[in-house]
Scaffold this motif. Structure first.
Motif, short mmCIF file in Angstrom:
data_model
loop_
_atom_site.label_atom_id
_atom_site.label_comp_id
_atom_site.label_asym_id
_atom_site.label_seq_id
_atom_site.Cartn_x
_atom_site.Cartn_y
_atom_site.Cartn_z
N GLN A 147 80.08 -20.82 19.24
CA GLN A 147 79.90 -20.23 20.56
C GLN A 147 81.02 -19.26 20.92
N VAL A 148 82.27 -19.67 20.72
CA VAL A 148 83.38 -18.80 21.13
C VAL A 148 83.49 -17.59 20.20
N THR A 149 83.08 -17.74 18.95
CA THR A 149 83.11 -16.61 18.03
C THR A 149 82.01 -15.62 18.36
N GLY A 150 80.84 -16.13 18.74
CA GLY A 150 79.77 -15.25 19.20
C GLY A 150 80.15 -14.49 20.45
N LEU B 288 83.13 -13.63 21.22
CA LEU B 288 84.16 -12.64 20.85
C LEU B 288 83.57 -11.45 20.10
N LEU B 289 82.83 -11.73 19.03
CA LEU B 289 82.36 -10.67 18.14
C LEU B 289 80.97 -10.16 18.48
N GLY B 290 80.22 -10.95 19.25
CA GLY B 290 78.83 -10.62 19.50
C GLY B 290 77.91 -11.47 18.64
N GLU B 291 76.73 -11.77 19.16
CA GLU B 291 75.79 -12.63 18.45
C GLU B 291 75.34 -12.04 17.12
N ASP B 292 75.47 -10.73 16.95
CA ASP B 292 75.08 -10.09 15.69
C ASP B 292 76.08 -10.33 14.58
N HIS B 293 77.21 -10.99 14.88
CA HIS B 293 78.22 -11.23 13.86
C HIS B 293 78.51 -12.71 13.66
N VAL B 294 77.62 -13.58 14.10
CA VAL B 294 77.71 -15.01 13.78
C VAL B 294 76.36 -15.44 13.21
N GLN B 295 76.40 -16.42 12.33
CA GLN B 295 75.19 -16.80 11.63
C GLN B 295 75.28 -18.26 11.21
N ILE B 296 74.19 -19.00 11.36
CA ILE B 296 74.09 -20.34 10.80
C ILE B 296 73.66 -20.18 9.34
N ILE B 297 74.40 -20.78 8.43
CA ILE B 297 74.18 -20.57 7.01
C ILE B 297 73.69 -21.84 6.32
N ASP B 298 73.18 -21.68 5.12
CA ASP B 298 72.75 -22.81 4.31
C ASP B 298 73.95 -23.42 3.60
N PRO B 299 73.86 -24.69 3.21
CA PRO B 299 74.97 -25.33 2.50
C PRO B 299 75.11 -24.79 1.08
N PHE B 300 76.30 -25.04 0.49
CA PHE B 300 76.63 -24.62 -0.87
C PHE B 300 76.85 -25.86 -1.73
N MET B 301 76.64 -25.71 -3.04
CA MET B 301 76.98 -26.79 -3.96
C MET B 301 78.39 -26.64 -4.52
N SER B 302 79.10 -25.60 -4.12
CA SER B 302 80.52 -25.52 -4.44
C SER B 302 81.28 -26.52 -3.59
N SER B 303 82.52 -26.80 -3.98
CA SER B 303 83.30 -27.85 -3.31
C SER B 303 84.57 -27.28 -2.70
N GLU B 304 85.18 -28.08 -1.83
CA GLU B 304 86.34 -27.63 -1.05
C GLU B 304 87.08 -28.87 -0.56
N ASP B 305 88.38 -28.96 -0.86
CA ASP B 305 89.09 -30.20 -0.50
C ASP B 305 89.44 -30.29 0.98
N PHE B 306 88.96 -29.34 1.79
CA PHE B 306 89.04 -29.49 3.24
C PHE B 306 88.35 -30.79 3.68
N SER B 307 87.47 -31.29 2.82
CA SER B 307 86.77 -32.55 3.10
C SER B 307 87.74 -33.70 3.35
N GLU B 308 88.92 -33.64 2.73
CA GLU B 308 89.88 -34.73 2.90
C GLU B 308 90.32 -34.86 4.36
N TYR B 309 90.48 -33.74 5.04
CA TYR B 309 90.86 -33.77 6.45
C TYR B 309 89.70 -34.29 7.31
N LEU B 310 88.49 -33.81 6.99
CA LEU B 310 87.33 -34.15 7.81
C LEU B 310 86.95 -35.62 7.70
#
Length: 400
Positions: A319-322, A324-346
């Motif tokens: 919401q806050v990014t939309g 700031l930049l406008g609704e034309d620059h935010v997007q809901i995306i599909d998930p990826f099968m790549s991985s990211e250790d940010f999961s440890e924090y979450l």
């Protein structure tokens, strides 16, 4: 050159475009891997101090820099993280800032991530009209799934009282200046499997006098493919890929080798599916080897869990990014099968990681490609998005 989305950025950030680019190019020239990020840390600390940030910790985990920027009134505490390590590969981006460290390359955009978090730090330090604190986490060893875990185990979240955490990652599949969001599962858990099939070497014309591990390995590979196709619920998502197979020598066309090794990756979203695949691999591989008269060494390693963005925090960031930049620059995306250790924090606190689009006519190469290079035009946009997310979220939490 005009700054991308200059009229939509936070005040003054567009003026830093050239400085941010210089920082990014310097980091790209000198990539460092794993926890061995001494030079990168020194560059980060120098810039932080130049911008008046003195609450800096380089002792919590080797290769990490933790810095705190306080607002001008009490409030909550959130974390913002950037990974800063590189990949063990050669750099063929072809620019004057190509890696000078042989066998090391920033082919995943972490040089951009580090730079935009530095820009975020600079903005927050210069605009402290917000409640609470922002903890800036410059994290090593993301590519080996070790940095986030090390920081969590060292007590990062408790020591700094981090209640929520946010991050971002380069995305060449999205147009430059477009920010991708995904509440819930975004990236898969990553596990690795290593198998050595041990037979008995012999002459290729006399296979009956030995035990050939190659057809046994082939049976194992074929059987493993049935786990996803026949044992995992089709509604769930999983990938099992054997990516490396090695046996014998190409020149020795008449020698049956004594061993065949293989390795691969397993990607899942649901913890139950992850458990199921591990159990099945550990049952299948030894049984097939034994049925064929071979021994087997099996190593199954859990690398990092799935990234599951918290719905409330992701929606708030969207919401806050939309705005700031406008609704034309935010997007809901599909998930990826790549991985990211940010999961440890979450797994410990709520939060989300976003995807920062960099794609244009010059930036079409995928991540982890030797020709990949970050798109510098996006740096002021990413700084504005991340700083804005942090400030707006602290204001929301303070208002409750």
């Amino acid at each position: 050159m005009a700054t991308l989305l200059a009229d939509r950025l936070l005040p003054g950030v567009a003026d830093w475009a050239d400085e941010l680019t210089e920082i990014r190019h310097d980091l790209h020239r000198h990539p460092e891997r794993g926890f061995d990020t001494e030079r990168t840390c020194s560059i980060i600390c120098k810039h932080l101090r130049d911008w008046g940030i003195t609450d800096i910790n380089t002792d919590l985990v080797k290769g990490a820099v933790i810095a705190v920027v306080e607002g001008n009134r009490p409030g909550h505490t959130i974390g913002v993280r950037a990974d800063m390590d590189c990949l063990p590969m050669n750099d063929h981006c072809g620019y004057e800032w190509t890696s000078q460290n042989e066998g090391f390359a920033h082919a995943c955009g972490h040089d951009g991530h580090t730079t935009w978090l530095l820009g975020t730090a600079r903005y927050l330090a210069a605009h402290r009209d917000f409640p609470g604190k922002v903890v800036l986490v410059f994290q090593p060893a993301e590519e080996i799934c070790g940095g986030a875990r090390a920081l969590v185990q060292a007590g990062l979240l408790e020591k700094y009282g981090i209640e929520e955490i946010y991050g971002g990652h380069t995305e060449p599949m999205l147009p430059k200046g477009t920010i991708g969001f995904k509440p819930g599962p975004l990236q898969a858990a990553s596990d690795s499997v290593y198998v050595t099939v041990k037979g008995k070497g012999t002459h290729g014309g006399r296979p009956h006098l030995g035990t050939d591990p190659i057809p046994v390995a082939a049976q194992i590979i074929t059987a493993l493919q049935t786990i996803v196709s026949r044992k995992v619920n089709p509604i769930d998502t999983a990938v099992l890929s054997i990516c490396s197979v090695n046996a014998g020598r190409y020149e020795a066309m008449n020698v049956v080798p004594a061993e065949c090794t293989m390795s691969g990756t397993i990607r899942t979203f649901l913890p139950a599916t992850r458990d199921q695949i591990e159990e099945t691999v550990k049952m299948m591989v030894p049984a097939i080897a034994q049925a064929n008269g071979c021994e087997v060494d099996l190593k199954y390693v859990r690398e990092c869990g799935s990234v599951i963005n918290s719905p409330e925090q992701t929606q708030a960031a969207y919401q806050v990014t939309g705005d700031l930049l406008g609704e034309d620059h935010v997007q809901i995306i599909d998930p990826f099968m790549s991985s990211e250790d940010f999961s440890e924090y979450l797994q410990k606190v709520p939060g989300c990681i976003i995807r920062v689009g960099i794609r244009d006519d010059k930036h079409t190469v995928s991540l982890h490609n030797p020709n990949f290079d970050f798109n510098d035009e996006v740096l002021p946009v990413a700084v504005s998005v991340v700083a804005n997310m942090a400030i707006k979220r602290l204001e929301t939490l303070a208002a409750r």
